[in-house]
Enzyme design. Structure first.
Site, PDB file in Angstrom:
ATOM      1  N   LEU A 134       0.848  -1.189   0.000  1.00  0.00           N
ATOM      2  CA  LEU A 134       0.000   0.000   0.000  1.00  0.00           C
ATOM      3  C   LEU A 134       0.892   1.250   0.000  1.00  0.00           C
ATOM      4  O   LEU A 134       1.658   1.477   0.932  1.00  0.00           O
ATOM      5  CB  LEU A 134      -0.913   0.001   1.224  1.00  0.00           C
ATOM      6  CG  LEU A 134      -1.795  -1.255   1.400  1.00  0.00           C
ATOM      7  CD1 LEU A 134      -2.752  -1.070   2.571  1.00  0.00           C
ATOM      8  CD2 LEU A 134      -2.558  -1.570   0.127  1.00  0.00           C
ATOM      9  N   ALA A 137      -0.404   4.537  -1.384  1.00  0.00           N
ATOM     10  CA  ALA A 137      -1.267   5.561  -1.972  1.00  0.00           C
ATOM     11  C   ALA A 137      -1.314   6.844  -1.167  1.00  0.00           C
ATOM     12  O   ALA A 137      -1.800   7.867  -1.667  1.00  0.00           O
ATOM     13  CB  ALA A 137      -2.689   5.015  -2.133  1.00  0.00           C
ATOM     14  N   ARG A 163       2.506  14.895   6.778  1.00  0.00           N
ATOM     15  CA  ARG A 163       3.405  15.263   7.877  1.00  0.00           C
ATOM     16  C   ARG A 163       4.870  15.350   7.449  1.00  0.00           C
ATOM     17  O   ARG A 163       5.700  15.902   8.170  1.00  0.00           O
ATOM     18  CB  ARG A 163       3.244  14.280   9.034  1.00  0.00           C
ATOM     19  CG  ARG A 163       2.011  14.560   9.895  1.00  0.00           C
ATOM     20  CD  ARG A 163       1.902  13.588  11.040  1.00  0.00           C
ATOM     21  NE  ARG A 163       1.367  12.298  10.616  1.00  0.00           N
ATOM     22  CZ  ARG A 163       1.247  11.231  11.403  1.00  0.00           C
ATOM     23  NH1 ARG A 163       1.650  11.299  12.661  1.00  0.00           N
ATOM     24  NH2 ARG A 163       0.745  10.108  10.940  1.00  0.00           N
ATOM     25  N   GLY A 191      -9.346   4.720   2.913  1.00  0.00           N
ATOM     26  CA  GLY A 191      -9.117   3.641   3.856  1.00  0.00           C
ATOM     27  C   GLY A 191      -8.272   2.505   3.308  1.00  0.00           C
ATOM     28  O   GLY A 191      -8.216   2.260   2.097  1.00  0.00           O
ATOM     29  N   GLY A 229      -3.210   1.211  16.007  1.00  0.00           N
ATOM     30  CA  GLY A 229      -4.379   0.399  16.311  1.00  0.00           C
ATOM     31  C   GLY A 229      -4.023  -0.643  17.354  1.00  0.00           C
ATOM     32  O   GLY A 229      -2.922  -1.200  17.338  1.00  0.00           O
ATOM     33  N   ASN A 249      54.012   9.080 -16.048  1.00  0.00           N
ATOM     34  CA  ASN A 249      54.017   9.993 -14.915  1.00  0.00           C
ATOM     35  C   ASN A 249      53.581  11.377 -15.382  1.00  0.00           C
ATOM     36  O   ASN A 249      54.125  11.921 -16.345  1.00  0.00           O
ATOM     37  CB  ASN A 249      55.408  10.081 -14.291  1.00  0.00           C
ATOM     38  CG  ASN A 249      55.415  10.893 -13.005  1.00  0.00           C
ATOM     39  OD1 ASN A 249      55.212  10.358 -11.921  1.00  0.00           O
ATOM     40  ND2 ASN A 249      55.651  12.189 -13.125  1.00  0.00           N
ATOM     41  N   ALA A 289      58.829  20.439 -18.708  1.00  0.00           N
ATOM     42  CA  ALA A 289      58.012  21.195 -17.760  1.00  0.00           C
ATOM     43  C   ALA A 289      57.664  22.561 -18.330  1.00  0.00           C
ATOM     44  O   ALA A 289      58.467  23.200 -19.008  1.00  0.00           O
ATOM     45  CB  ALA A 289      58.759  21.349 -16.443  1.00  0.00           C
TER      46      ALA A 289
END
Length: 493
Positions: free
Chosen positions: A12, A14, A19, A84, A147, A384, A430
């Protein structure tokens, strides 16, 4: 003898989840790398059920898209305007084959700690006891909002009363209904047809099925579980964080019991789909996310975030962020490295400090030690790359790929403007800005010749501290000339 399995599981999903105070549907919030409904679907599939259905309504298309991405074989059912859980299950049933018989389990899309093993145990006990309805219950010190399970004088389940409809005596009960059930399929169909909406909420309660089954003389039993957190649902972000933390604790514990060292589980976050080899070590502040896999004897951390990353045996990753990357056996990464999608680091290779890579295939034993951007490049074995090198791969319109050959050397502070191929066994001096290919055995020197302009500071920066320092140094040099400025050997100045 094979383990009994349910005919179907109905999840379920849905509800709106107001909150959560979020534009994202509650069941699509995530913990442990999966959405809440994703955890529910995975647990349902672990039962071996022939059908797994998900009942949807709020943000229907978004939820269905996420569910289908996880499991294309799901049965999707839409809940209508009747409220429900009873109506939600009824809608789920209507989407399943009309002649379906056997056990039907009902679970929820916001109960992420529920395991497939618990659902299997529920199915087995339900079928072996010959029950029409089995309800999963737990005892809570504070059952507020749940419940309550009401038992008769013989201790059998008589009915379940929702918190808002409960009397003072019923509110004092501590055994709660988890909302997770096993039903005989035909009993469920017949009972739901009789359930109405005459209650405080005007909803069609699934719990009414219990009373209807009892009145028909059908056995109803409670399946009590000791791990109450498996029944906990997420209603707000506080609970999301609490269950996320508990899920992570369980995941860390599982890995530690399998031979992984996790130095500080409280600061280590591991998604549920992560795999970790024996004798690996995870140091504090690490996050292992998505489908990340860690090889045996690897060391991860501290302070790493690895997403969908493969780390080989004996590799080391320190203070790095990686995404869709592959790190070979015995390789080292970090600290402060960023490995973007498409990065492949070969065995015993190195990506060092403050290096960023993307679509970079770095060969076995190759090194990119520091302060480099390597994007859209293949770097051969043993090569490297010097500090400060940039692979300039984008010309404003398209990306271009460069290749650095095996055992080649790129000097520090170089810029390789793709597409460029540097052959095996070549050098780049370099500080070079490379725009042309380099052949095997060559050294490429692509930089301007140094020229020193005498007196420039005195003229262009007159009156500054720099000019004063230069003048003082010049005067000192005149008093103490270096050997290079003396006259011929043996002569007096």
């Amino acid at each position: 003898m094979s383990t009994p399995r349910p005919a179907a599981v109905i999840v379920l999903a849905a509800g709106e989840g107001t909150r959560m105070k979020s534009s994202t549907p509650k069941v699509l919030h995530r913990i442990g790398g999966l959405t809440l409904v994703g955890h529910a679907i995975r647990a349902a599939r672990e039962t071996g059920a022939e059908h797994v259905g998900v009942v949807v309504r709020h943000e229907r298309d978004r939820v269905v898209e996420q569910c289908a991405a996880l499991d294309a074989g799901l049965v999707i059912a839409d809940q209508d305007d009747v409220k429900g859980t009873g109506r939600a299950v009824e809608c789920g049933l209507e989407a399943l084959p009309a002649d379906l018989s056997g056990t039907i389990l009902v679970t929820y899309g916001d109960v992420p700690l529920l395991t497939g093993d618990t659902l299997v145990q529920l199915t087995v006990s339900h079928q072996e006891s010959g029950s029409a309805v089995s309800v999963v219950t737990a005892h809570l010190a504070d059952p507020t909002g749940y419940g309550r399970v009401v038992r008769d004088a013989q201790g059998r389940v008589e009915r379940i009363v929702e918190h808002k409809d409960a009397t003072a005596d019923e509110l004092a009960l501590t055994e709660i209904n988890s909302g997770i059930y096993a039903f005989d399929a035909q009993v469920l169909r017949d009972a739901l047809a009789q359930v109405g909406t005459d209650n405080a909420q005007g909803e069609k309660y699934l719990t009414d099925v219990i009373s209807i089954a009892r009145d028909a003389g059908r056995p109803v039993r409670a399946h009590v579980i000791g791990d109450r957190l498996q029944t906990e649902g997420v209603n707000d972000r506080v609970q999301l964080a609490e269950l996320g933390r508990e899920l992570n604790r369980r995941v860390c514990e599982r890995h530690m019991r399998a031979g992984v060292t996790i130095v500080d589980p409280a600061t280590t976050w591991i998604d549920v789909d992560v795999s970790i080899g024996q004798d690996a070590t995870i140091l504090p502040g690490s996050q292992l996310l998505g489908a990340t896999s860690i090889g045996p004897d690897a060391v991860i951390g501290p302070d790493c975030t690895l997403t969908d990353t493969e780390v080989g045996a004996g590799a080391s990753v320190t203070r790095a962020v990686t995404n869709l990357a592959v790190i070979g056996d015995g390789a080292t990464v970090g600290p402060y490295s960023f490995l973007r999608p498409g990065t492949r680091l070969g065995a015993r290779g190195k990506i060092g400090g403050f290096v960023e890579t993307k679509n970079a295939d770095i060969g076995e034993g190759a090194k990119v030690p520091h302060l480099t951007y390597a994007g859209d490049v293949t770097i051969g074995a043993g090569a490297n790359i010097g500090a400060g090198t940039i692979f300039a791969n984008y010309d404003g319109v398209a990306k271009h790929h460069s290749v650095i050959g095996s055992h080649s050397f790129v000097g520090s502070n170089s810029v390789v403007i793709g597409p460029v191929d540097v052959a095996d066994g070549a050098y780049v001096a370099a500080g070079s800005t490379l725009t042309q290919d380099v052949e095997p055995g060559e050294i490429a020197v692509a930089r301007g010749q140094q020229r020193n302009v005498s007196g420039w500071v005195a003229r262009a920066r007159h009156g500054t501290a720099t000019a004063a320092a230069a003048a003082a140094a010049q005067k000192a040099g005149e008093r103490h000339p270096s050997p290079a400025t003396t006259t011929a050997e043996g002569d007096q100045p």
